[in-house]
Design a protein around this motif. Structure first.
Motif, PDB file in Angstrom:
ATOM      1  N   ASP A  96      47.300  42.708  36.376  1.00 47.04           N
ATOM      2  CA  ASP A  96      46.632  41.565  37.000  1.00 47.04           C
ATOM      3  C   ASP A  96      47.394  41.088  38.226  1.00 47.04           C
ATOM      4  OD1 ASP A  96      44.634  41.488  35.074  1.00 47.04           O
ATOM      5  OD2 ASP A  96      45.815  40.214  33.744  1.00 47.04           O
ATOM      6  N   TYR A 116      47.117  37.988  41.514  1.00 48.23           N
ATOM      7  CA  TYR A 116      46.444  36.746  41.891  1.00 48.23           C
ATOM      8  C   TYR A 116      46.822  36.361  43.315  1.00 48.23           C
ATOM      9  CZ  TYR A 116      45.945  36.565  36.847  1.00 48.23           C
ATOM     10  OH  TYR A 116      45.658  36.890  35.550  1.00 48.23           O
ATOM     11  N   VAL A 158      41.360  37.152  42.386  1.00 53.16           N
ATOM     12  CA  VAL A 158      41.892  37.905  41.253  1.00 53.16           C
ATOM     13  C   VAL A 158      41.853  39.388  41.596  1.00 53.16           C
ATOM     14  CG1 VAL A 158      41.678  38.382  38.789  1.00 53.16           C
ATOM     15  CG2 VAL A 158      40.988  36.144  39.690  1.00 53.16           C
ATOM     16  N   LEU A 186      42.894  43.576  40.450  1.00 57.72           N
ATOM     17  CA  LEU A 186      43.344  44.605  39.527  1.00 57.72           C
ATOM     18  C   LEU A 186      44.211  45.527  40.377  1.00 57.72           C
ATOM     19  CD1 LEU A 186      43.001  45.508  36.571  1.00 57.72           C
ATOM     20  CD2 LEU A 186      41.210  47.051  37.340  1.00 57.72           C
TER      21      LEU A 186
END
Length: 217
Positions: A79, A81, A87, A89
């Motif tokens: 993850d 941010y 967000v 990947l």
């Protein structure tokens, strides 16, 4: 080759990955020798606003500190941010020289912000269909939407007959009686023409269907 020459040889790979994956993937090439300005190549930087000369991320610094790269070639699908609530990947490939020393990293950040928002909305919608009455936990209901009474009847009749897994021509009288009673429980005989349909599929007369209905089991 010097370390910088090795890293420069990876610049086409940045473009290659970006062109394959598309505009939602930021691809970054880092030179770890200068953490304060590690980015030496970047594509789709509209995603994070970074540019050549931008510093390493906190994860990249952590990787360097904890030496996670020693026994790994890459790490994938973690993850990420952004400062603006985005967000990601993310995945990182470790670039090493001939002495197996880490000299750089290629980082790929897939912007999944819209997918996350869609998934959240989808989950909210699904909640509307998850309600079950507490008193009916043991009841399982299924519905086949059909366009005619005959289709409805045939659907239930076929399903019930198939559940026995024996062709009607080989069924015993007791098995046929059981099917008639099961169909009665399903409400089949509330449908106009159901008696005739059941008789045809069970290869018996309509009178026999009535007789089976009146027979206790």
């Amino acid at each position: 080759m010097t370390n910088i020459e090795i890293l420069q040889s990876y610049i086409p790979m940045v473009d290659f990955i970006a062109d394959i994956c598309g505009p939602c993937y930021e691809v970054v090439l880092h030179d770890i020798s200068k953490p304060d300005a590690s980015v030496i190549a970047i594509r789709n930087n509209h995603i994070t606003g970074r540019k050549i000369g931008s510093p390493m991320t906190d994860l990249a610094l952590k990787i360097l500190k904890q030496k996670d790269y020693v026994d790994k070639t890459f790490i994938t699908n973690y993850d990420g941010y952004g400062d603006d609530g985005k967000v990601f990947l993310s995945s990182t490939y470790f670039i090493k020289n001939a002495q197996k020393e880490l000299i750089g990293m290629i980082c790929v950040n897939n912007d999944i912000t819209d997918i996350k928002k869609f998934n959240n909305s989808y989950e909210i919608i699904l909640e509307r269909f998850k309600y079950r009455e507490e008193n009916n936990k043991d009841d399982k209901y299924e519905e086949n939407i059909k366009n005619s009474l005959i289709s409805v009847a045939n659907s239930i009749i076929s399903k019930t007959i198939n559940s026995i897994n024996i062709p009607p021509s080989r069924m015993s009288i007791d098995e046929k009686v059981k099917i008639v009673h099961e169909l009665n429980k399903e409400g089949v005989f509330l449908l106009k023409g159901a008696i005739n349909e059941v008789a045809e599929q069970l290869e018996i007369s309509e009178a026999t269907v009535y007789r089976y209905l009146n027979k206790k089991i």
